[in-house]
Design a protein around this motif. Sequence first.
Motif, PDB file in Angstrom:
ATOM      1  N   VAL A   1       0.832  -1.200   0.000  1.00 20.35           N
ATOM      2  CA  VAL A   1       0.000   0.000   0.000  1.00 20.35           C
ATOM      3  C   VAL A   1       0.870   1.253   0.000  1.00 20.35           C
ATOM      4  O   VAL A   1       0.601   2.222  -0.716  1.00 20.35           O
ATOM      5  N   ALA A   2       1.942   1.236   0.809  1.00 22.48           N
ATOM      6  CA  ALA A   2       2.792   2.422   0.909  1.00 22.48           C
ATOM      7  C   ALA A   2       3.565   2.677  -0.376  1.00 22.48           C
ATOM      8  O   ALA A   2       3.758   3.839  -0.763  1.00 22.48           O
ATOM      9  N   TYR A   3       3.988   1.633  -1.036  1.00 22.83           N
ATOM     10  CA  TYR A   3       4.859   1.822  -2.193  1.00 22.83           C
ATOM     11  C   TYR A   3       4.101   1.794  -3.519  1.00 22.83           C
ATOM     12  O   TYR A   3       4.399   2.571  -4.430  1.00 22.83           O
ATOM     13  N   TYR A   4       3.106   0.893  -3.631  1.00 23.28           N
ATOM     14  CA  TYR A   4       2.411   0.729  -4.908  1.00 23.28           C
ATOM     15  C   TYR A   4       1.022   1.357  -4.939  1.00 23.28           C
ATOM     16  O   TYR A   4       0.379   1.376  -5.989  1.00 23.28           O
ATOM     17  N   ARG A   5       0.521   1.782  -3.798  1.00 22.81           N
ATOM     18  CA  ARG A   5      -0.749   2.493  -3.727  1.00 22.81           C
ATOM     19  C   ARG A   5      -1.884   1.718  -4.410  1.00 22.81           C
ATOM     20  O   ARG A   5      -2.258   0.656  -3.965  1.00 22.81           O
ATOM     21  N   GLY A   6      -2.419   2.235  -5.521  1.00 18.78           N
ATOM     22  CA  GLY A   6      -3.555   1.576  -6.163  1.00 18.78           C
ATOM     23  C   GLY A   6      -3.243   0.185  -6.675  1.00 18.78           C
ATOM     24  O   GLY A   6      -4.118  -0.700  -6.701  1.00 18.78           O
TER      25      GLY A   6
ATOM     26  N   ASP B   1       1.722   7.054 -11.512  1.00 15.49           N
ATOM     27  CA  ASP B   1       1.791   8.466 -11.883  1.00 15.49           C
ATOM     28  C   ASP B   1       3.082   8.722 -12.659  1.00 15.49           C
ATOM     29  O   ASP B   1       4.183   8.560 -12.116  1.00 15.49           O
TER      30      ASP B   1
ATOM     31  N   ARG C   1       5.547  11.159 -10.884  1.00 17.57           N
ATOM     32  CA  ARG C   1       6.219  10.572  -9.721  1.00 17.57           C
ATOM     33  C   ARG C   1       7.271   9.560 -10.144  1.00 17.57           C
ATOM     34  O   ARG C   1       8.285   9.370  -9.479  1.00 17.57           O
TER      35      ARG C   1
ATOM     36  N   TRP D   1      -2.626   8.459  -6.820  1.00 15.83           N
ATOM     37  CA  TRP D   1      -2.769   7.323  -5.899  1.00 15.83           C
ATOM     38  C   TRP D   1      -2.893   5.986  -6.643  1.00 15.83           C
ATOM     39  O   TRP D   1      -3.175   4.970  -6.023  1.00 15.83           O
ATOM     40  N   SER D   2      -2.648   5.999  -7.924  1.00 15.99           N
ATOM     41  CA  SER D   2      -2.734   4.734  -8.681  1.00 15.99           C
ATOM     42  C   SER D   2      -1.455   3.915  -8.576  1.00 15.99           C
ATOM     43  O   SER D   2      -1.453   2.722  -8.849  1.00 15.99           O
ATOM     44  N   GLY D   3      -0.369   4.592  -8.211  1.00 17.28           N
ATOM     45  CA  GLY D   3       0.929   3.924  -8.210  1.00 17.28           C
ATOM     46  C   GLY D   3       1.585   3.948  -9.572  1.00 17.28           C
ATOM     47  O   GLY D   3       2.677   3.368  -9.742  1.00 17.28           O
TER      48      GLY D   3
END
Length: 576
Positions: free
Chosen positions: A397-402, A551, A554, A547-549
């Motif tokens: 969740v912290a690194y890959y988000r969505g 971006d 980013r 928040w999709s992971g």
Amino acid sequence: MAAPKKGRGATGGQGRPGRSLALILIAMVALTGGMFLAHQPTPRLGIDLAGGTSITLEAKAEPGQEKAINKTNMDTAVEIMERRVNGLGVSEAEVQTQGARNIIVNIPKGTNSAQAREQVGTTAKLYFRPVLTVAQGTPTPEPSASSTGKASSSPSPSASASEKATGDKATGSTPSPSASATTQGRAVTGALKADSSPSPGASSSASAEDEAAAAKLQKQFEELDCSTKASRSKAAQGSKATDTVVACEQDGSAKYVLGPAEVDGTDVDSAKAAIDQNGQWIVQMEFTGGGAKKFQKITGKLAAQQSPQNQFAIALDNEVVSAPSVRTALSANAEISGSFDQQSAEDLANVLSYGALPLSFKEQSVTTVTAALGGEQLRAGLIAGAIGLALVVIYLVAYYRGLAFIALLSLLVSGILSYTIMALLGPAIGFALNLPAVCGAIVAIGITADSFIVYFERIRDEIREGRTLRPAVERAWPRARRTILVSDFVSFLAAAVLFVVTVGKVQGFAFTLGLTTLLDVVVVFLFTKPLMTIMARKKFFASGHPWSGLDPKRLGAKPPLRRSRRVNAPTDPKEA
């Protein structure tokens, strides 16, 4: 034109990921349904988790007879130990070979461990006993009201039924006449009197004791029920070679009263299955010098008797394996013929050979676990698994988000498949989930998560190169697929080697690790990749939401590849 068509065909082939998702959904539903239909909603627990006793036995052979330790004899030893454990009234006991020389006996809680160790650790007893009488394997009916004080007539099996009960004959057969329960009782009583052979000066109390012993034996015989394994094993438990006993046919079809043993299994020099001149399967036996004399003596006596007193029973641990009839005295060589096929002839020869081979077992280890300690270990294992899973979830969740959503769904599918398969393997192959197996499942969480990470990182690399999400998903898959397959192959190979070269509980770790590694490949190919293809069409992922992971900003993506090519084209000296 060929290249664009190929590209469109490839894209179209990826246009129906729903088929793969439907396939794995059907598999999950089928496995879950099978689990409940088999009345096995939870995996079977091993001794170290459920509580009980685990005994590891190592086969030992006499000097010069090392060949006695072979697969055939080890399998026979397993069958013998299973019958002995069943004779203790134990349910769900596991007896299986481990490697070439070891046998593992797992006995659940509630069993007398000392008695179990004594039963499984002793060498099998093979005897040749004369048959005194025989009847069907079910209890003899009580006398009817119309009887005049004597047992009512209870016909014994006909000649053809007797053949089925005994399994085979020795060089011929004699039809078995009908006999009532009273006749059987007289046969037992007469046999006991003959065995006791009181001296002329013996007191009348000896005769009374004989009558009492005969009555007791007759009652045991009439009440004996050979329909279950437990009752067959208990029938003559604790008897000696010199005793007159009641015994059951191995398949439960007949029950016997057997006289004292006349020949010991160690008197058999060799036994083998062969084909006679008529093309029929037979069993050939050769006896030692002393065994030949004893066998000739008893067969001479039996040949002069009427059926069933002309039969001798081959009893392994006091269960009748075969009861051939004798028509003539035999000596050093004997031949058993009848309605054999190859398998039944080889099975009988193996039993006879086992009695001749000096094969014994030595305890390597005995582990006793209480149910309370087993519950604590299971609880600790589940807590460790939950902590490991939680750490993986936090990282994703912290690194890959969505993208963590796809990874978590894949982990859930992998968990459901692993759970249902392990539950079904319990009744199917006797698989039991022990503590090392739980450790293997925990390690598998990391292996499965690693496969998702490889694929996600390949997709992100493609986005960094300036590609949009949908082509990035398809271009990343071939490279990620190769890496995942190589990684899983190495893990599976390690698990397979560990399973082959180890014994005992370590195999539980290797088996679980290998199973979950195979399931990782199935989940990644049939669930993760198709789901990622579908998600790539959704605006949340396709637009590169923060928040999709995925971006692009980013990830530090380059400008789109098409724009980069138009800019660089005029500056290329060769193209200019």
